[in-house]
Design a protein around this motif. Structure first.
Motif, PDB file in Angstrom:
ATOM      1  N   GLU A 286      46.448  52.127   7.197  1.00 40.43           N
ATOM      2  CA  GLU A 286      47.243  51.568   6.277  1.00 40.43           C
ATOM      3  C   GLU A 286      47.187  52.619   4.977  1.00 40.43           C
ATOM      4  OE1 GLU A 286      42.976  49.793   5.912  1.00 40.43           O
ATOM      5  OE2 GLU A 286      44.468  50.478   7.286  1.00 40.43           O
ATOM      6  N   GLY A 287      46.538  53.623   5.110  1.00 42.11           N
ATOM      7  CA  GLY A 287      46.697  54.595   4.166  1.00 42.11           C
ATOM      8  C   GLY A 287      45.877  54.472   2.953  1.00 42.11           C
ATOM      9  N   GLY A 288      45.934  55.131   1.762  1.00 39.85           N
ATOM     10  CA  GLY A 288      45.084  55.025   0.602  1.00 39.85           C
ATOM     11  C   GLY A 288      43.698  55.418   0.595  1.00 39.85           C
ATOM     12  N   ALA A 289      43.190  55.667   1.671  1.00 40.99           N
ATOM     13  CA  ALA A 289      41.720  55.956   1.760  1.00 40.99           C
ATOM     14  C   ALA A 289      41.379  56.746   2.818  1.00 40.99           C
ATOM     15  CB  ALA A 289      40.869  54.700   1.734  1.00 40.99           C
ATOM     16  N   LEU A 290      40.271  57.587   3.001  1.00 41.46           N
ATOM     17  CA  LEU A 290      39.497  58.310   3.970  1.00 41.46           C
ATOM     18  C   LEU A 290      39.085  57.301   5.144  1.00 41.46           C
ATOM     19  CD1 LEU A 290      38.021  61.047   2.375  1.00 41.46           C
ATOM     20  CD2 LEU A 290      40.064  61.350   3.739  1.00 41.46           C
ATOM     21  N   SER A 291      39.520  57.447   6.388  1.00 38.36           N
ATOM     22  CA  SER A 291      38.771  56.718   7.600  1.00 38.36           C
ATOM     23  C   SER A 291      37.300  57.396   7.477  1.00 38.36           C
ATOM     24  CB  SER A 291      39.504  56.993   8.820  1.00 38.36           C
ATOM     25  OG  SER A 291      39.245  58.406   9.319  1.00 38.36           O
TER      26      SER A 291
ATOM     27  N   GLU B 258      49.130  67.343   7.646  1.00 41.51           N
ATOM     28  CA  GLU B 258      49.623  67.054   8.983  1.00 41.51           C
ATOM     29  C   GLU B 258      48.474  67.173  10.056  1.00 41.51           C
ATOM     30  OE1 GLU B 258      52.825  69.550   9.738  1.00 41.51           O
ATOM     31  OE2 GLU B 258      54.142  68.184   8.505  1.00 41.51           O
ATOM     32  N   PHE B 259      47.537  68.005   9.834  1.00 42.28           N
ATOM     33  CA  PHE B 259      46.393  68.100  10.956  1.00 42.28           C
ATOM     34  C   PHE B 259      45.651  66.757  10.406  1.00 42.28           C
ATOM     35  CE2 PHE B 259      41.873  69.294  11.245  1.00 42.28           C
ATOM     36  CZ  PHE B 259      41.802  69.464  12.730  1.00 42.28           C
ATOM     37  N   MET B 260      45.057  66.657   9.399  1.00 46.38           N
ATOM     38  CA  MET B 260      44.235  65.762   8.922  1.00 46.38           C
ATOM     39  C   MET B 260      44.856  64.229   9.490  1.00 46.38           C
ATOM     40  SD  MET B 260      42.660  66.516   5.171  1.00 46.38           S
ATOM     41  CE  MET B 260      44.331  67.093   4.679  1.00 46.38           C
ATOM     42  N   ASP B 261      46.251  64.092   9.143  1.00 51.24           N
ATOM     43  CA  ASP B 261      46.783  62.876   9.809  1.00 51.24           C
ATOM     44  C   ASP B 261      46.782  62.642  11.205  1.00 51.24           C
ATOM     45  OD1 ASP B 261      48.228  60.655   9.218  1.00 51.24           O
ATOM     46  OD2 ASP B 261      49.996  61.452   9.694  1.00 51.24           O
ATOM     47  N   LYS B 262      47.162  63.713  11.847  1.00 55.70           N
ATOM     48  CA  LYS B 262      46.977  63.867  13.306  1.00 55.70           C
ATOM     49  C   LYS B 262      45.616  63.379  13.894  1.00 55.70           C
ATOM     50  CE  LYS B 262      48.322  66.219  17.364  1.00 55.70           C
ATOM     51  NZ  LYS B 262      48.833  67.764  17.917  1.00 55.70           N
ATOM     52  N   GLU B 263      44.428  63.901  13.309  1.00 56.29           N
ATOM     53  CA  GLU B 263      43.277  63.552  13.531  1.00 56.29           C
ATOM     54  C   GLU B 263      42.626  62.534  13.238  1.00 56.29           C
ATOM     55  OE1 GLU B 263      41.406  65.891  15.867  1.00 56.29           O
ATOM     56  OE2 GLU B 263      43.656  66.685  16.117  1.00 56.29           O
ATOM     57  N   GLY B 264      43.167  61.608  12.623  1.00 57.27           N
ATOM     58  CA  GLY B 264      42.848  60.313  12.129  1.00 57.27           C
ATOM     59  C   GLY B 264      41.580  60.369  10.920  1.00 57.27           C
ATOM     60  N   TRP B 265      41.867  61.230  10.089  1.00 52.27           N
ATOM     61  CA  TRP B 265      41.374  61.493   8.836  1.00 52.27           C
ATOM     62  C   TRP B 265      41.563  60.291   7.756  1.00 52.27           C
ATOM     63  CZ3 TRP B 265      39.566  67.016   7.072  1.00 52.27           C
ATOM     64  CH2 TRP B 265      39.186  67.844   8.052  1.00 52.27           C
TER      65      TRP B 265
ATOM     66  N   VAL C  85      43.558  58.286  -1.622  1.00 53.10           N
ATOM     67  CA  VAL C  85      44.357  59.277  -0.730  1.00 53.10           C
ATOM     68  C   VAL C  85      45.902  58.937  -0.957  1.00 53.10           C
ATOM     69  CG1 VAL C  85      45.141  59.529   1.662  1.00 53.10           C
ATOM     70  CG2 VAL C  85      42.846  59.493   1.112  1.00 53.10           C
ATOM     71  N   CYS C  86      46.653  59.824  -1.357  1.00 52.90           N
ATOM     72  CA  CYS C  86      48.325  59.317  -1.188  1.00 52.90           C
ATOM     73  C   CYS C  86      48.839  60.563  -0.718  1.00 52.90           C
ATOM     74  CB  CYS C  86      48.466  59.091  -2.786  1.00 52.90           C
ATOM     75  SG  CYS C  86      48.424  60.237  -4.109  1.00 52.90           S
ATOM     76  N   THR C  87      50.096  60.335  -0.338  1.00 53.63           N
ATOM     77  CA  THR C  87      51.000  61.351  -0.140  1.00 53.63           C
ATOM     78  C   THR C  87      51.779  61.965  -1.261  1.00 53.63           C
ATOM     79  OG1 THR C  87      52.606  59.929   0.822  1.00 53.63           O
ATOM     80  CG2 THR C  87      51.106  60.849   2.239  1.00 53.63           C
ATOM     81  N   CYS C  88      51.831  63.147  -1.293  1.00 53.04           N
ATOM     82  CA  CYS C  88      52.554  63.567  -2.416  1.00 53.04           C
ATOM     83  C   CYS C  88      53.946  64.780  -1.682  1.00 53.04           C
ATOM     84  CB  CYS C  88      52.078  64.591  -3.408  1.00 53.04           C
ATOM     85  SG  CYS C  88      52.698  65.331  -4.774  1.00 53.04           S
ATOM     86  N   LEU C  89      55.176  64.271  -2.022  1.00 51.27           N
ATOM     87  CA  LEU C  89      56.188  65.068  -1.258  1.00 51.27           C
ATOM     88  C   LEU C  89      56.456  66.411  -1.869  1.00 51.27           C
ATOM     89  CD1 LEU C  89      58.533  65.104   0.662  1.00 51.27           C
ATOM     90  CD2 LEU C  89      60.144  64.128  -1.214  1.00 51.27           C
TER      91      LEU C  89
END
Length: 236
Positions: free
Chosen positions: A149-154, A138-145, A177-181
């Motif tokens: 479109e997902g699938g890779a690091l920025s 959640e931290f990485m997502d919020k900080e724009g890592w 990069v992929c999300t795992c529930l």
């Protein structure tokens, strides 16, 4: 459509349904589920170790392992006189993690009974899972890592991972990069080759300690400091 082509479509459909039912049958036993869950730590186990964790006789474990092997859910590695078993791949681990999440949803008024130490941090095959991993994602997502479109690091994420010392292997067949529930937290943690590389780095730097034979992960003093510095997380 030609009659023969139509027949081929039916045959393919029948084959797929048969294969799916065989996999479902292989999983549909509590002892085999215990074995598969033990192998979710990403390491290879002996039949004796697996019989112990499933609380079954060695002969019974052998029969269960044979069925899992035939269904291609696990693989067997021979080293000297010993034989080791592990999950057949990350796709099998993902299937099991998804099944765990679905199973939790079907329980009415479900209150998670996951042991506290496992809920805090554990391995999900080759990447981190649990409360800490979810907070990290959640931290990485919020900080724009990650790319929008997902699938890779920025570019930001690439720079941050380099700062941490994570070695990213480019051009792999696996999604970067992929999300795992996360089945205990019902939120996402980081999977893919990037999630796996992050776990390797945590291990190499001595930021985590693993409990032999279990999925449990604990953070060392250095790891706790790293979580605070890199992800603004405070472990209580």
């Amino acid at each position: 459509m030609k009659p023969n082509a139509f027949k081929a479509d039916i045959d393919d459909s029948d084959l797929l349904e048969k294969s799916m039912s065989e996999i479902a049958s292989a999983i549909a036993d509590p002892s085999r589920v215990s074995i598969l869950c033990a192998l979710m730590d990403g390491r290879a186990w002996t039949a004796t170790e697996l019989s112990s964790v499933a609380n079954i006789a060695a002969s019974t474990a052998s029969a269960h392992l044979a069925k899992l092997l035939n269904s291609q859910l696990i693989t067997c590695l021979s080293q000297g006189r010993h034989r080791y078993y592990r999950l057949a791949g990350v796709d099998i681990a993902t299937l099991l993690e998804t099944l765990m999440g679905v199973s939790m949803k079907t329980q009415k008024g479900c209150v998670t009974k996951t042991p506290v130490h496992l809920r805090k941090a554990r391995t999900c095959y080759d990447h981190l899972a649990g409360e800490v991993a979810v907070a990290m994602y959640e931290f990485m997502d919020k900080e724009g890592w990650f790319l929008p479109e997902g699938g890779a690091l920025s570019p930001i994420g690439m720079a941050k991972f380099q700062e941490i010392g994570v070695e990213i292997i480019p051009h792999t067949k696996r999604k970067s990069v992929c999300t795992c529930l996360d089945w205990s937290e019902r939120r996402f943690h980081l999977g893919g080759s990037t999630g796996a590389a992050l776990l390797v780095t945590f291990d190499q730097k001595g930021w985590i300690a693993r409990t032999a034979g279990y999925r449990e992960v604990t953070f060392t003093d250095a790891g706790i400091k790293a979580l605070g510095r890199l992800f603004r997380l405070s472990l209580k």
